[in-house]
Scaffold this motif. Structure first.
Motif, PDB file in Angstrom:
ATOM      1  N   LYS A  27       1.059  -1.420  -0.180  1.00  0.00           N
ATOM      2  CA  LYS A  27      -0.193   0.175  -0.076  1.00  0.00           C
ATOM      3  C   LYS A  27       0.771   0.731   0.021  1.00  0.00           C
ATOM      4  CE  LYS A  27      -3.938  -2.319   2.325  1.00  0.00           C
ATOM      5  NZ  LYS A  27      -5.100  -1.445   3.673  1.00  0.00           N
ATOM      6  N   LYS A  28       2.003   0.945  -0.019  1.00  0.00           N
ATOM      7  CA  LYS A  28       2.781   1.899   0.649  1.00  0.00           C
ATOM      8  C   LYS A  28       3.682   2.989  -0.828  1.00  0.00           C
ATOM      9  CE  LYS A  28       5.123   1.245   4.688  1.00  0.00           C
ATOM     10  NZ  LYS A  28       6.243   1.063   5.680  1.00  0.00           N
ATOM     11  N   GLY A  29       2.883   1.755  -1.976  1.00  0.00           N
ATOM     12  CA  GLY A  29       3.481   2.587  -3.536  1.00  0.00           C
ATOM     13  C   GLY A  29       4.256   2.177  -4.204  1.00  0.00           C
ATOM     14  N   ASP A  30       5.269   1.000  -3.437  1.00  0.00           N
ATOM     15  CA  ASP A  30       6.372   0.942  -3.793  1.00  0.00           C
ATOM     16  C   ASP A  30       5.972  -0.746  -4.837  1.00  0.00           C
ATOM     17  OD1 ASP A  30       8.784  -0.048  -4.474  1.00  0.00           O
ATOM     18  OD2 ASP A  30       9.940   0.600  -2.103  1.00  0.00           O
ATOM     19  N   GLN A  31       6.527   0.005  -6.065  1.00  0.00           N
ATOM     20  CA  GLN A  31       5.929  -1.383  -7.168  1.00  0.00           C
ATOM     21  C   GLN A  31       6.936  -2.201  -7.209  1.00  0.00           C
ATOM     22  OE1 GLN A  31       2.973  -1.431  -8.142  1.00  0.00           O
ATOM     23  NE2 GLN A  31       3.668  -3.731  -9.381  1.00  0.00           N
ATOM     24  N   SER A  32       8.103  -1.986  -6.578  1.00  0.00           N
ATOM     25  CA  SER A  32       8.785  -3.080  -6.646  1.00  0.00           C
ATOM     26  C   SER A  32       9.165  -3.897  -5.628  1.00  0.00           C
ATOM     27  CB  SER A  32      10.641  -2.219  -6.830  1.00  0.00           C
ATOM     28  OG  SER A  32      11.228  -0.756  -7.845  1.00  0.00           O
ATOM     29  N   VAL A  33       8.656  -3.836  -4.974  1.00  0.00           N
ATOM     30  CA  VAL A  33       7.982  -4.505  -3.318  1.00  0.00           C
ATOM     31  C   VAL A  33       7.425  -5.138  -3.638  1.00  0.00           C
ATOM     32  CG1 VAL A  33       7.458  -4.565  -0.777  1.00  0.00           C
ATOM     33  CG2 VAL A  33       9.585  -3.168  -1.488  1.00  0.00           C
ATOM     34  N   THR A  34       6.538  -4.776  -5.170  1.00  0.00           N
ATOM     35  CA  THR A  34       4.950  -5.999  -4.756  1.00  0.00           C
ATOM     36  C   THR A  34       5.678  -6.559  -5.609  1.00  0.00           C
ATOM     37  OG1 THR A  34       4.001  -3.516  -4.439  1.00  0.00           O
ATOM     38  CG2 THR A  34       3.233  -6.263  -5.596  1.00  0.00           C
ATOM     39  N   LEU A  36       8.924  -7.517  -6.299  1.00  0.00           N
ATOM     40  CA  LEU A  36       9.236  -8.750  -5.565  1.00  0.00           C
ATOM     41  C   LEU A  36       9.051  -9.927  -4.938  1.00  0.00           C
ATOM     42  CD1 LEU A  36      12.699  -6.597  -3.962  1.00  0.00           C
ATOM     43  CD2 LEU A  36      12.902  -8.971  -5.970  1.00  0.00           C
ATOM     44  N   TYR A  37       7.758  -9.538  -4.169  1.00  0.00           N
ATOM     45  CA  TYR A  37       7.361 -10.349  -3.619  1.00  0.00           C
ATOM     46  C   TYR A  37       6.455 -11.680  -4.319  1.00  0.00           C
ATOM     47  CZ  TYR A  37       2.773 -12.325  -1.731  1.00  0.00           C
ATOM     48  OH  TYR A  37       1.546 -13.214  -0.448  1.00  0.00           O
ATOM     49  N   GLN A  38       6.270 -10.739  -5.743  1.00  0.00           N
ATOM     50  CA  GLN A  38       5.031 -11.639  -6.415  1.00  0.00           C
ATOM     51  C   GLN A  38       6.095 -12.193  -7.376  1.00  0.00           C
ATOM     52  OE1 GLN A  38       3.856  -8.513  -9.153  1.00  0.00           O
ATOM     53  NE2 GLN A  38       1.440  -8.293  -7.734  1.00  0.00           N
ATOM     54  N   GLN A 246      24.422 -15.461  -5.742  1.00  0.00           N
ATOM     55  CA  GLN A 246      24.679 -15.840  -7.726  1.00  0.00           C
ATOM     56  C   GLN A 246      24.019 -15.365  -8.931  1.00  0.00           C
ATOM     57  OE1 GLN A 246      24.569 -20.816  -6.489  1.00  0.00           O
ATOM     58  NE2 GLN A 246      25.334 -20.620  -8.721  1.00  0.00           N
ATOM     59  N   ILE A 247      23.162 -14.683  -7.750  1.00  0.00           N
ATOM     60  CA  ILE A 247      22.180 -13.333  -8.732  1.00  0.00           C
ATOM     61  C   ILE A 247      22.904 -12.252  -8.879  1.00  0.00           C
ATOM     62  CG2 ILE A 247      20.707 -11.888  -8.881  1.00  0.00           C
ATOM     63  CD1 ILE A 247      18.964 -13.653  -7.670  1.00  0.00           C
ATOM     64  N   ASP A 248      23.969 -11.393  -8.134  1.00  0.00           N
ATOM     65  CA  ASP A 248      24.540 -10.726  -7.562  1.00  0.00           C
ATOM     66  C   ASP A 248      25.277 -10.188  -6.557  1.00  0.00           C
ATOM     67  OD1 ASP A 248      25.041  -7.371  -7.429  1.00  0.00           O
ATOM     68  OD2 ASP A 248      25.758  -7.208  -8.937  1.00  0.00           O
ATOM     69  N   PRO A 249      26.602 -10.473  -6.163  1.00  0.00           N
ATOM     70  CA  PRO A 249      27.782 -10.315  -4.708  1.00  0.00           C
ATOM     71  C   PRO A 249      26.602  -9.879  -3.519  1.00  0.00           C
ATOM     72  CG  PRO A 249      28.700 -11.495  -6.281  1.00  0.00           C
ATOM     73  CD  PRO A 249      27.786  -9.882  -7.309  1.00  0.00           C
ATOM     74  N   ASP A 250      25.697  -8.829  -4.162  1.00  0.00           N
ATOM     75  CA  ASP A 250      25.539  -7.121  -3.588  1.00  0.00           C
ATOM     76  C   ASP A 250      24.646  -7.386  -3.901  1.00  0.00           C
ATOM     77  OD1 ASP A 250      28.399  -6.533  -2.323  1.00  0.00           O
ATOM     78  OD2 ASP A 250      28.809  -5.818  -4.197  1.00  0.00           O
ATOM     79  N   LEU A 251      23.525  -8.640  -3.751  1.00  0.00           N
ATOM     80  CA  LEU A 251      21.802  -7.578  -4.386  1.00  0.00           C
ATOM     81  C   LEU A 251      21.377  -7.470  -3.322  1.00  0.00           C
ATOM     82  CD1 LEU A 251      19.814  -8.749  -6.267  1.00  0.00           C
ATOM     83  CD2 LEU A 251      19.909 -11.096  -5.231  1.00  0.00           C
ATOM     84  N   LEU A 252      21.547  -8.256  -2.219  1.00  0.00           N
ATOM     85  CA  LEU A 252      20.715  -7.708  -0.711  1.00  0.00           C
ATOM     86  C   LEU A 252      21.710  -6.269  -0.346  1.00  0.00           C
ATOM     87  CD1 LEU A 252      21.012 -10.787   0.819  1.00  0.00           C
ATOM     88  CD2 LEU A 252      19.095  -9.694  -0.402  1.00  0.00           C
ATOM     89  N   LYS A 256      15.773  -1.396  -3.629  1.00  0.00           N
ATOM     90  CA  LYS A 256      14.611  -1.977  -4.409  1.00  0.00           C
ATOM     91  C   LYS A 256      14.819  -2.218  -5.947  1.00  0.00           C
ATOM     92  CE  LYS A 256      12.631  -0.285  -1.166  1.00  0.00           C
ATOM     93  NZ  LYS A 256      11.730   0.994  -0.169  1.00  0.00           N
ATOM     94  N   LYS A 257      14.309  -1.495  -6.299  1.00  0.00           N
ATOM     95  CA  LYS A 257      14.177  -1.047  -7.905  1.00  0.00           C
ATOM     96  C   LYS A 257      15.426  -1.974  -8.544  1.00  0.00           C
ATOM     97  CE  LYS A 257      14.105   1.649 -11.649  1.00  0.00           C
ATOM     98  NZ  LYS A 257      14.149   3.410 -12.315  1.00  0.00           N
ATOM     99  N   LYS A 258      17.007  -1.796  -7.983  1.00  0.00           N
ATOM    100  CA  LYS A 258      17.699  -2.813  -8.387  1.00  0.00           C
ATOM    101  C   LYS A 258      18.517  -3.628  -8.228  1.00  0.00           C
ATOM    102  CE  LYS A 258      21.937  -2.484 -10.813  1.00  0.00           C
ATOM    103  NZ  LYS A 258      21.909  -1.640 -12.229  1.00  0.00           N
ATOM    104  N   MET A 259      17.200  -4.359  -7.576  1.00  0.00           N
ATOM    105  CA  MET A 259      17.285  -5.844  -7.135  1.00  0.00           C
ATOM    106  C   MET A 259      16.256  -6.844  -8.084  1.00  0.00           C
ATOM    107  SD  MET A 259      16.762  -5.706  -2.673  1.00  0.00           S
ATOM    108  CE  MET A 259      16.362  -7.307  -2.471  1.00  0.00           C
ATOM    109  N   VAL A 260      14.803  -5.632  -8.304  1.00  0.00           N
ATOM    110  CA  VAL A 260      14.157  -6.081  -8.783  1.00  0.00           C
ATOM    111  C   VAL A 260      14.842  -6.252 -10.441  1.00  0.00           C
ATOM    112  CG1 VAL A 260      11.398  -5.463 -11.070  1.00  0.00           C
ATOM    113  CG2 VAL A 260      12.406  -4.930  -8.479  1.00  0.00           C
TER     114      VAL A 260
END
Length: 279
Positions: A27-34, A36-38, A246-252, A256-260
């Motif tokens: 609900k906070k409007g962060d589409q990146s979070v949504t 990633l969850y999906q 393995q996706i990226d050494p610094d993924l976390l 959030k946008k970059k993670m997507v």
């Protein structure tokens, strides 16, 4: 396998974006979070509901038991033993993962809630785990639980395992000053002939993969390919683990946008099929 050392606090915080984001977060409007969850909600559902998940658990335990039983035919100067992880290897914490991820605001809150959940001593056994462990115990083979659960909660973990009717002849080797299990493995190997390892993360096996990231992890597993299904038995866990590197050494550590973007980029597609569909 649950790592809760300081180096994994970022994981504890960020995994909430990958596993269990609640509708309140969305609900906070962060589409990146949504988004990633999906991408991960089906993995959570699969572990909790799929017959195939249960089948893979039974397959790992059956294969391990057959190997352990066969090892009794071989001479050994040391008593036989097996080493295994706890979370997502013989006990199920996926409901707790999803619940805490849905409410945790940061890494500290995740860690505090996780430790509180450990103290509840209410985790369930994975399908077939208790039966497997008790059959191994009846063979006279020692069972060592080498877990990265906090040592401060080891009494609660003992209580939980006893409630699940798991054999408890040896103390749990909980996380000490490092998540690297090598020293704990080596100490057991000094006195025992370890005939099998079980885990859900590559670091649950003595293959020198701790701290390795990227495609080098694949190379190490390939190098040890002859041991998987023979001496090393892997339980399925697509929800969390050090495979993120393995996706990226610094993924976390990314936004959030970059993670997507990185997660999307990691998924391989078929160029020829894509062209055929486009045409």
């Amino acid at each position: 396998m649950k790592n809760m050392n300081r180096a994994m606090v970022v994981l504890a915080c960020s995994v909430s974006f990958l596993c269990g984001c609640s509708s309140q977060v969305a609900k906070k409007g962060d589409q990146s979070v949504t988004e990633l969850y999906q991408r991960n909600v089906l993995a959570l559902s699969w572990m909790q509901n799929a017959a195939e998940y249960r089948a893979l658990c039974y397959q790992a335990y059956n294969g391990a038991y057959d190997h352990i039983k066969s090892s009794l035919k071989q001479k050994t100067d040391k008593p036989r033993a097996i080493i295994l992880d706890l979370d997502e290897t013989v006990i199920d914490n996926i409901a707790a993962e999803a619940t805490i991820n849905a409410v945790a605001k940061d890494g500290k809150e995740f860690n505090d809630n996780w430790l509180a959940w450990e103290s509840m001593a209410s985790a369930n056994a994975m399908p077939g785990a208790a039966e497997f462990l008790n059959k191994v115990d009846k063979l006279g083979v020692q069972i060592f639980y080498v877990s990265n659960r906090s040592c401060m909660n080891v009494d609660f973990t003992n209580k939980n395992l006893k409630s699940l009717k798991f054999p408890m002849k040896n103390t749990i080797k909980c996380k000490d000053n490092t998540s690297n299990k090598k020293a704990r493995f080596d100490k057991i190997l000094e006195k025992y002939n370890v005939v099998a390892f079980l885990g859900d993360n590559a670091t649950d096996f003595p293959i020198s993969i701790y701290g390795v990231s990227g495609l080098d992890r694949n190379k190490i597993v390939d190098k040890n390919s002859s041991q998987f299904g023979i001496k090393y038995f892997v339980l399925p866990n697509p929800v969390y683990g050090e495979w993120y590197s393995q996706i990226d050494p610094d993924l976390l550590k990314q936004s959030k946008k970059k993670m997507v973007e990185l997660v999307d980029k990691s998924v391989k597609t078929d160029p020829a099929l894509k062209e055929a569909i486009s045409n």
